[in-house]
Write a protein that holds these residues in place. Structure first.
Motif, mmCIF file in Angstrom:
data_model
loop_
_atom_site.group_PDB
_atom_site.id
_atom_site.type_symbol
_atom_site.label_atom_id
_atom_site.label_comp_id
_atom_site.label_asym_id
_atom_site.label_seq_id
_atom_site.Cartn_x
_atom_site.Cartn_y
_atom_site.Cartn_z
ATOM 1 N N UNK A 169 37.171 49.403 78.980
ATOM 2 C CA UNK A 169 37.754 47.910 78.532
ATOM 3 C C UNK A 169 36.364 47.519 77.824
ATOM 4 N N UNK A 170 35.348 47.729 78.120
ATOM 5 C CA UNK A 170 34.288 46.779 77.531
ATOM 6 C C UNK A 170 33.998 47.593 76.086
ATOM 7 N N UNK A 171 34.140 48.976 75.953
ATOM 8 C CA UNK A 171 34.026 49.730 74.849
ATOM 9 C C UNK A 171 35.002 49.192 73.757
ATOM 10 N N UNK A 172 36.294 48.989 74.296
ATOM 11 C CA UNK A 172 37.415 48.411 73.469
ATOM 12 C C UNK A 172 37.189 47.022 72.788
ATOM 13 N N UNK A 173 36.716 46.016 73.802
ATOM 14 C CA UNK A 173 36.451 44.758 73.476
ATOM 15 C C UNK A 173 35.291 44.849 72.401
ATOM 16 N N UNK A 174 34.388 45.339 72.790
ATOM 17 C CA UNK A 174 33.119 45.263 71.657
ATOM 18 C C UNK A 174 33.428 45.803 70.422
ATOM 19 N N UNK A 190 28.868 47.304 86.829
ATOM 20 C CA UNK A 190 28.115 47.889 87.986
ATOM 21 C C UNK A 190 28.092 49.506 87.684
ATOM 22 N N UNK A 191 26.875 49.665 87.450
ATOM 23 C CA UNK A 191 26.259 51.072 87.021
ATOM 24 C C UNK A 191 24.773 51.400 87.663
ATOM 25 N N UNK A 192 24.649 52.721 87.874
ATOM 26 C CA UNK A 192 23.097 53.017 88.421
ATOM 27 C C UNK A 192 22.027 53.123 87.378
ATOM 28 N N UNK A 193 20.553 53.206 87.368
ATOM 29 C CA UNK A 193 19.924 53.509 86.479
ATOM 30 C C UNK A 193 20.215 54.782 85.721
ATOM 31 N N UNK A 194 19.548 55.149 84.466
ATOM 32 C CA UNK A 194 19.875 56.145 83.768
ATOM 33 C C UNK A 194 21.588 55.959 83.114
ATOM 34 N N UNK A 195 22.229 55.610 83.878
ATOM 35 C CA UNK A 195 23.802 55.605 83.139
ATOM 36 C C UNK A 195 23.770 54.181 82.270
ATOM 37 N N UNK A 196 23.159 53.218 82.633
ATOM 38 C CA UNK A 196 23.362 51.936 82.037
ATOM 39 C C UNK A 196 22.573 52.194 80.481
ATOM 40 N N UNK A 197 21.471 52.992 80.270
ATOM 41 C CA UNK A 197 20.706 53.385 79.381
ATOM 42 C C UNK A 197 21.813 54.090 78.238
ATOM 43 N N UNK A 198 22.259 54.920 78.933
ATOM 44 C CA UNK A 198 23.070 55.942 77.943
ATOM 45 C C UNK A 198 24.429 55.092 77.621
ATOM 46 N N UNK A 199 24.955 54.078 78.601
ATOM 47 C CA UNK A 199 26.085 53.359 78.283
ATOM 48 C C UNK A 199 25.903 52.438 77.240
ATOM 49 N N UNK A 200 24.644 51.720 77.288
ATOM 50 C CA UNK A 200 24.442 51.031 76.071
ATOM 51 C C UNK A 200 24.050 51.771 74.804
ATOM 52 N N UNK A 201 23.804 52.777 74.579
ATOM 53 C CA UNK A 201 23.712 53.793 73.567
ATOM 54 C C UNK A 201 25.047 54.087 72.899
ATOM 55 N N UNK A 202 26.055 54.260 73.990
ATOM 56 C CA UNK A 202 27.495 54.770 73.597
ATOM 57 C C UNK A 202 28.007 53.450 72.900
ATOM 58 N N UNK A 331 44.081 44.173 74.766
ATOM 59 C CA UNK A 331 44.207 44.392 73.431
ATOM 60 C C UNK A 331 44.097 42.946 72.583
ATOM 61 N N UNK A 332 44.274 41.700 73.339
ATOM 62 C CA UNK A 332 44.318 40.507 72.905
ATOM 63 C C UNK A 332 42.993 39.829 73.240
ATOM 64 N N UNK A 333 42.087 40.493 74.044
ATOM 65 C CA UNK A 333 40.826 39.542 74.197
ATOM 66 C C UNK A 333 39.879 39.489 73.377
ATOM 67 N N UNK A 334 39.412 40.327 72.555
ATOM 68 C CA UNK A 334 38.574 40.490 71.421
ATOM 69 C C UNK A 334 39.160 39.177 70.397
ATOM 70 N N UNK A 335 40.239 39.139 70.007
ATOM 71 C CA UNK A 335 40.727 38.052 69.512
ATOM 72 C C UNK A 335 40.547 36.543 69.930
#
Length: 349
Positions: A169-174, A190-202, A331-335
């Motif tokens: 969901x966040x990926x689609x909004x951003x 809500x994510x553990x360490x390591x995951x948030x680093x790679x999540x931000x990169x994605x 699909x209407x949130x970003x707008x």
């Protein structure tokens, strides 16, 4: 009864997961599979209500299997079992992109069998019940849209909360926000360490905005998205004339660290009516009290609707409490955010 298919190439883990699930009176294990190809066959044969799926398996791994399962059964909840490593994080995030609903950490084997079973019980069982419950539920929570503030201040910051189903969901909004989006953005997923680093990169690869994991002392600015690091609360503090991001390992809230409530509360304390809050899909009630703080300060809150949420726990709690000014499909949130944030480009009357 929740009918579950357990998929793992390890006989030890299949037995452990099956034993834990079978001990719950609301769950029935209807079958097991040892790899992704067998999982696809068993899903068609057994029609389970949910699937637990290992990431790394022979013949066809969990990443490939969940893509096929999601294509053939788009509403079937699939929970991935992942190792808390960089490789495991990358694979799990790809599986979530391919249609997995959520993930849990695989027992490491460092403790005894009892400890491993307790971890699986605490992490997996609530997720299965929430995911299957969301699939079966029909409009149980009344939605009360809150009237917009009469003299709303121009927004100064966007704060976002998300959990189960949040990565997609966040990926689609951003991805849908414009490069000129005029607000700094801070996110608690809500994510553990390591995951948030790679999540931000994605996220950085798909969004026109700069996305990175937050560091203590970062200065939020338009065009920058800061993601709360795993195991740290992300908050805002005013230091002289500037506003800075602050990280801490204070007590868990709503059983989470990072949690959204501290972020929303701190934003309301720093920016008052200039806070724009967004609550996306997620299990539980994190962000409820934070949204209340935003509304009490005169800010605005937007939540994702039930139909497009993987689990309508977090946004549903906010909407059910009458704290949401807008309840919108994904699909209407970003707008909507872009329209609301556009007021930041001109001074308030």
């Amino acid at each position: 009864m929740i009918r579950v298919l357990v998929v793992d190439d390890s006989a030890v883990l299949r037995r452990l997961i099956t034993t834990v699930l079978a001990a719950d009176p609301d769950i029935e294990v209807v079958g097991t599979a040892v790899d992704g190809l067998e999982a696809i066959e068993k899903v068609d044969e057994l029609a389970p209500d949910a699937v637990t799926l290992d990431v790394e398996m022979p013949r066809l791994d969990g990443i490939g299997a969940v893509e096929v399962i999601h294509r053939n059964h788009p509403r079937l909840p699939v929970v991935m079992f992942s190792t808390l490593t960089e490789r495991g994080a990358a694979a799990t995030l790809q599986a979530l992109s391919n249609g997995a609903s959520d993930y849990v950490a695989k027992p490491t084997g460092a403790g005894n069998v009892g400890e491993s079973m307790a971890r699986v019980r605490e992490d997996l069982v609530p997720r299965l019940k929430a995911l299957v419950g969301a699939r079966r539920m029909v409009a149980a929570v009344p939605v009360v849209r809150r009237a917009a503030p009469r003299a709303a201040a121009p927004p100064q910051v966007l704060v976002v909360a998300c959990s189960t189903g949040g990565p997609d969901a966040l990926s689609r909004v951003l991805a849908a926000l414009p490069a000129a989006f005029p607000l700094p953005v801070l996110v608690t997923q809500h994510m553990p360490p390591v995951f948030t680093t790679q999540f931000a990169q994605r996220l950085d690869r798909v969004s026109p905005l700069e996305v990175r994991e937050a560091a203590d002392g970062d200065q939020p600015r338009p065009g920058l998205v800061l993601i709360a690091p795993g195991d740290h609360h992300l908050t805002l503090v005013r230091r002289g004339a500037s506003v800075r991001a602050q990280l801490d390992q204070g007590p868990r809230e709503n059983f989470c660290r990072p949690a959204a409530d501290p972020l929303f509360r701190s934003a309301a304390g720093v920016h008052g009516p200039g806070v724009l809050g967004l609550v996306l899909t997620g299990m539980g009630q994190d962000a409820l009290e934070g949204a209340r703080a935003v509304v009490d300060a005169g800010g605005r809150v937007v939540v994702q609707d039930e139909a497009t949420s993987v689990v309508w726990g977090m946004p549903g709690a906010v909407a059910g409490a009458g704290l949401a000014h807008e309840v919108l499909p994904l699909d209407r949130i970003a707008g909507a955010l872009t329209g609301l944030a556009g007021r930041a480009l001109t001074p308030a009357p």
